[in-house]
Design a protein around this motif. Structure first.
Motif, short mmCIF file in Angstrom:
data_model
loop_
_atom_site.label_atom_id
_atom_site.label_comp_id
_atom_site.label_asym_id
_atom_site.label_seq_id
_atom_site.Cartn_x
_atom_site.Cartn_y
_atom_site.Cartn_z
N VAL A 115 -11.53 25.15 -35.46
CA VAL A 115 -11.75 25.89 -34.24
C VAL A 115 -11.26 27.17 -34.19
CG1 VAL A 115 -10.87 25.51 -31.79
CG2 VAL A 115 -11.66 23.80 -32.86
N THR A 116 -9.91 27.39 -35.00
CA THR A 116 -9.49 28.85 -35.00
C THR A 116 -10.50 29.83 -35.77
OG1 THR A 116 -7.32 27.87 -35.06
CG2 THR A 116 -7.40 30.19 -35.49
N ASN A 117 -11.04 29.29 -36.92
CA ASN A 117 -12.07 30.09 -37.56
C ASN A 117 -12.93 30.60 -36.70
OD1 ASN A 117 -10.27 29.94 -39.93
ND2 ASN A 117 -11.58 28.52 -40.81
N GLY A 154 -7.35 27.35 -29.35
CA GLY A 154 -7.27 25.98 -30.17
C GLY A 154 -6.25 24.96 -30.01
N GLU A 155 -5.03 25.61 -30.40
CA GLU A 155 -3.69 24.83 -30.18
C GLU A 155 -3.48 24.38 -28.67
OE1 GLU A 155 -4.23 27.26 -32.47
OE2 GLU A 155 -3.22 26.12 -34.15
N GLN A 156 -3.85 25.46 -27.87
CA GLN A 156 -3.70 24.95 -26.50
C GLN A 156 -4.59 23.86 -25.82
OE1 GLN A 156 -3.62 29.12 -25.43
NE2 GLN A 156 -1.59 29.09 -24.71
N GLY A 191 1.18 34.14 -37.04
CA GLY A 191 0.36 34.20 -38.37
C GLY A 191 -0.52 32.90 -38.68
N ARG A 192 -1.67 33.37 -39.37
CA ARG A 192 -2.45 32.21 -39.79
C ARG A 192 -1.89 31.24 -40.41
NH1 ARG A 192 -8.23 32.22 -39.62
NH2 ARG A 192 -7.82 30.06 -39.27
N ASN A 193 -2.00 29.94 -40.11
CA ASN A 193 -1.51 28.58 -40.42
C ASN A 193 0.13 28.56 -39.96
OD1 ASN A 193 -3.55 27.61 -41.89
ND2 ASN A 193 -3.32 29.23 -43.72
N GLY A 194 0.20 29.34 -38.94
CA GLY A 194 1.49 29.43 -38.61
C GLY A 194 2.21 28.19 -37.67
N SER A 195 1.43 27.05 -37.66
CA SER A 195 2.07 26.13 -36.94
C SER A 195 3.10 25.32 -37.61
CB SER A 195 1.01 24.99 -36.53
OG SER A 195 -0.01 25.60 -35.73
N ASP A 196 3.24 25.36 -38.78
CA ASP A 196 4.23 25.01 -39.85
C ASP A 196 5.47 25.68 -39.18
OD1 ASP A 196 2.56 23.25 -41.25
OD2 ASP A 196 2.67 24.53 -42.75
N1 ASP Z 1 -4.97 27.14 -36.16
C1 ASP Z 1 -3.98 28.16 -36.74
C2 ASP Z 1 -4.87 28.64 -37.91
O1 ASP Z 1 -5.85 27.99 -38.30
C3 ASP Z 1 -2.82 27.73 -36.96
C4 ASP Z 1 -2.50 26.63 -37.77
O2 ASP Z 1 -3.36 25.69 -37.98
O3 ASP Z 1 -1.25 26.45 -38.31
O4 ASP Z 1 -4.49 29.54 -38.73
#
Ligand code: ASP
Ligand code: MG
Length: 290
Positions: free
Chosen positions: A43-45, A126-128, A204-209
């Protein structure tokens, strides 16, 4: 508090959301859970594609339709397990997101440019959506779940798209929100936060961690678990090095070094807040993907 974070691949469909909900329900009841979620896979992409093309006023439609179809399908699939009111609330979330996307997109088209603060608002949708859906699924299963707004509670500084944690400010905001609403599970969107002006900033991308680490540090969690589809951290990239070994334990420094040099399992900024507050971090395998 125990913080558990689930990534996009474990949230790719309503069936997977339900599996995550089952994991959350099986946690010990001795401490509340802070549940940090990514956007559903892909979804983010789609949102990135949309915001990258919006300034042209054309070419973005496939991404927009793809986004709509993905989320509407998930809403429809969730209808099987949600009551009418929950379905209506979820529909309202989607309608509001759709309106935000349309308005911002039109503005960007007129400007011929997408400012970073607008981009941040769109990429965080997407996260929301994930947290709105998960909170409804948990409530439908009689779990006392409360949705905490990460935009208000997770504080950061710096760039709109690549902000840095402000743990002391998050501690105040999150602490107050948790105190106000006792619950068994606190559901929080990963990736989004806000600066001192209250403007939405991404981590930042992948920032959920990284979000999970900030929440864990701010609430002095007993543990931060990153649930993912890999076994853990290897001594080398297992796709490149045949006899790469799964590592049992790592110091914070070693983990930081590995992620800095490219190990994908943890976002490089994640370790900082955990190390500072000595929060143990576990990488947990969600399941073997078919
Ligand atoms: N959805 C965000 C991303 O794809 C954050 C994450 O998934 O960690 O970058
Ligand atoms: Mg990830």
């Amino acid at each position: 508090m125990r913080v558990l974070k689930f990534g996009g691949s474990s949230l790719a469909s309503v069936a997977r959301f339900l599996e995550v909900a089952a994991i959350v329900r099986s946690q010990p009841q001795t401490e509340p859970v802070g549940l940090v979620l990514s956007a559903p896979h892909g979804v983010t992409n789609l949102l990135v594609e949309l915001t990258d093309l919006a300034f042209l006023g054309t070419g973005y439609q496939d991404a927009l339709n793809g986004w709509r179809q993905r989320l509407q399908k998930m809403r429809a699939d969730a209808a099987a397990v949600l009551g009418n009111e929950a379905q209506q609330r979820l529909q309202a979330v989607l309608a509001a997101q759709d309106a935000t996307l349309s308005n911002r997109r039109q503005g960007v088209e007129l400007l011929h440019y997408c400012p970073d603060h607008i981009k941040a608002q769109l990429l965080g949708l997407g996260e929301q959506f994930s947290v709105a859906l998960m909170a409804e699924l948990l409530l439908a299963q009689q779990v006392k779940a409360v949705l905490l707004d990460s935009v208000q509670c997770v504080k950061s500084q710096g760039d709109y798209l690549n902000a840095v944690a402000d743990v002391p400010a998050s501690e105040i905001a999150l602490g107050a929100a948790v105190k106000k609403q006792p619950a068994q599970v606190y559901v929080l969107a990963g990736f989004v936060s806000s600066n001192t002006q209250g403007e939405l900033c991404l981590l930042g991308r992948n920032g959920s961690d990284y979000s999970a680490a900030i929440v864990a540090a701010a609430l002095r969690a007993s543990v931060c678990e990153i649930w993912t589809d890999v076994d853990g951290v290897y001594s080398a990239d297992p796709r490149q090095v045949k006899n790469a070994k799964l590592i049992d334990h790592l110091s914070y420094d070693e983990a930081m070094e590995l992620s800095y040099f490219g190990a994908k399992v943890l976002h490089p900024k994640t370790i900082g807040p955990l190390a500072r507050y000595q929060i143990p971090c576990y990488i947990k395998k969600y399941r073997d993907w078919e």
